[in-house]
Every structure is written in C-alpha cells, then in structure tokens.
Design an enzyme around this catalytic site. Structure first.
Site, PDB file in Angstrom:
ATOM      1  N   CYS A  39       7.104 -10.228   0.866  1.00 20.30           N
ATOM      2  CA  CYS A  39       6.533 -10.524  -0.448  1.00 20.30           C
ATOM      3  C   CYS A  39       7.237 -11.678  -1.151  1.00 20.30           C
ATOM      4  O   CYS A  39       6.756 -12.160  -2.175  1.00 20.30           O
ATOM      5  CB  CYS A  39       6.614  -9.290  -1.340  1.00 20.30           C
ATOM      6  N   ASP A  41      10.072 -11.503  -2.720  1.00 22.17           N
ATOM      7  CA  ASP A  41      10.919 -11.053  -3.812  1.00 22.17           C
ATOM      8  C   ASP A  41      12.389 -11.227  -3.438  1.00 22.17           C
ATOM      9  O   ASP A  41      12.769 -11.085  -2.274  1.00 22.17           O
ATOM     10  CB  ASP A  41      10.634  -9.581  -4.147  1.00 22.17           C
ATOM     11  N   CYS A  66       9.032  -7.267  -7.891  1.00 20.57           N
ATOM     12  CA  CYS A  66       8.094  -6.297  -8.447  1.00 20.57           C
ATOM     13  C   CYS A  66       8.835  -5.225  -9.245  1.00 20.57           C
ATOM     14  O   CYS A  66      10.064  -5.128  -9.203  1.00 20.57           O
ATOM     15  CB  CYS A  66       7.313  -5.647  -7.315  1.00 20.57           C
ATOM     16  N   CYS A 109      10.804  -2.282  -1.106  1.00 19.38           N
ATOM     17  CA  CYS A 109      11.449  -2.669  -2.362  1.00 19.38           C
ATOM     18  C   CYS A 109      12.816  -1.996  -2.478  1.00 19.38           C
ATOM     19  O   CYS A 109      13.792  -2.611  -2.927  1.00 19.38           O
ATOM     20  CB  CYS A 109      10.582  -2.299  -3.556  1.00 19.38           C
TER      21      CYS A 109
HETATM   22 FE1  FES Z   1       8.278  -6.792  -2.424  1.00 17.55          FE
HETATM   23 FE2  FES Z   1       8.478  -4.873  -4.179  1.00 17.55          FE
HETATM   24  S1  FES Z   1       6.654  -5.793  -3.479  1.00 17.55           S
HETATM   25  S2  FES Z   1      10.080  -6.023  -3.296  1.00 17.55           S
END
Ligand code: FES
Length: 158
Positions: A39, A41, A66, A109
């Site tokens: 993602c 992140d 997120c 996550c």
């Molecule tokens: Fe990737 Fe939460 S959607 S860390």
C-alpha cells in the site's frame, strides 16, 4: 456497519499516543523506518534506551498510513515502553491485531508495527554493539533480515 473501524482503532487514530521524533544521531536512540510495499504506507518508530538496563525509556512514532497503521503504531508505543529490548523484539503483529480487533485485510498494518520496532532495535544494536552482546536471548539471529526491510522502506520514501 461491518466496514467501520473498531472503537479501539478509532481511539488511537483520534488520540494517537507518543507522536513525534527524537534526535536520530543520539547514541541512545534507535530508529526504525519501514514500509508496506502493498500500500506504500510508511512508519517511523524511535526508541530511547536506558543503557543501564537495556529497557525502552521513551518511544515516538510517525506514521504516514491508514487508520489501522496509525492505531497499530500508537498502541505499540504504549506496549513497549519499559520493556527490555529482548522483550520488545519478541512482539508479534498478531498481538497488536488482536488488541485492536483488526480484520484480516488489515493484518499487514499491524505487521508494519512489528517490523518498525524490530528495525528500531536493530538500529540501536548497530549503534551500540555491546548492548547486543549483553542482551542476546536467541532473538539476535533474526536481526539481519530487518536491515533489508529498512532499505526497502527508504527506497519507498525516496
Ligand atoms: Fe497499508 Fe494499512 S493499508 S498499512
């Protein structure tokens, strides 16, 4: 609805604990920077270690991600404060996911938080090799893998 975040996630998301930074070059500070390739992140986690007993005396994080990633890192900071490095290195993402009631799709996550604390500990050991010698409890063998993840995260932020 089924898709709404659990209240524990919302609590950490709305009032994240221990957001901030520490001086990266401080010898007593270990910095972990990791990314989730899926993602994009990114999570930065820093620990301050008391060299007298190898315990985590302070911890700060910054997460660009997120709500579950922010909640996972916020919860992690509360969890690891006061722990020895060896205890903190044994934290599993499943503990975090369970506490926050994360659904399967959000497990990665919490993995980011596990990676972040391991990366921070690894960085601290790199700066303080003697601390590692006195604190080897069988977890040390898994440490080199984390360096790779750190490099990946740096590339992701570039
Ligand atoms: Fe990737 Fe939460 S959607 S860390």
């Amino acid at each position: 609805s089924k898709r709404s975040y659990h209240e524990k996630v919302l609590d950490h998301y709305n009032k994240p604990r221990n957001v901030g930074s520490m001086a990266k070059n401080d010898t007593d500070v270990g910095t972990g920077l990791v990314g989730a390739p899926a993602c994009g992140d990114v999570m930065k986690l820093q620990i301050r270690v008391d060299p007298n007993d190898n315990t985590i005396s302070d911890v700060k994080f910054k997460t660009f991600g997120c709500g579950s990633a922010i909640a996972s890192s916020s919860y992690l900071t509360e969890l690891v404060r006061g722990m020895t490095l060896e205890q903190a290195a044994r934290i599993k993402n499943t503990e975090i996911a369970k506490e926050l009631c994360l659904p399967p799709v959000k497990l990665h996550c919490s993995m980011l938080a596990e990676d972040a604390i391991k990366s921070a500990i690894s960085n601290y050991y790199t700066k303080n090799p003697k601390a590692k010698v006195t604190d080897l409890g069988g977890t040390g063998a898994s440490m080199p893998k984390i360096e790779v993840e750190t490099v990946t995260a740096s590339a992701a932020t570039a």
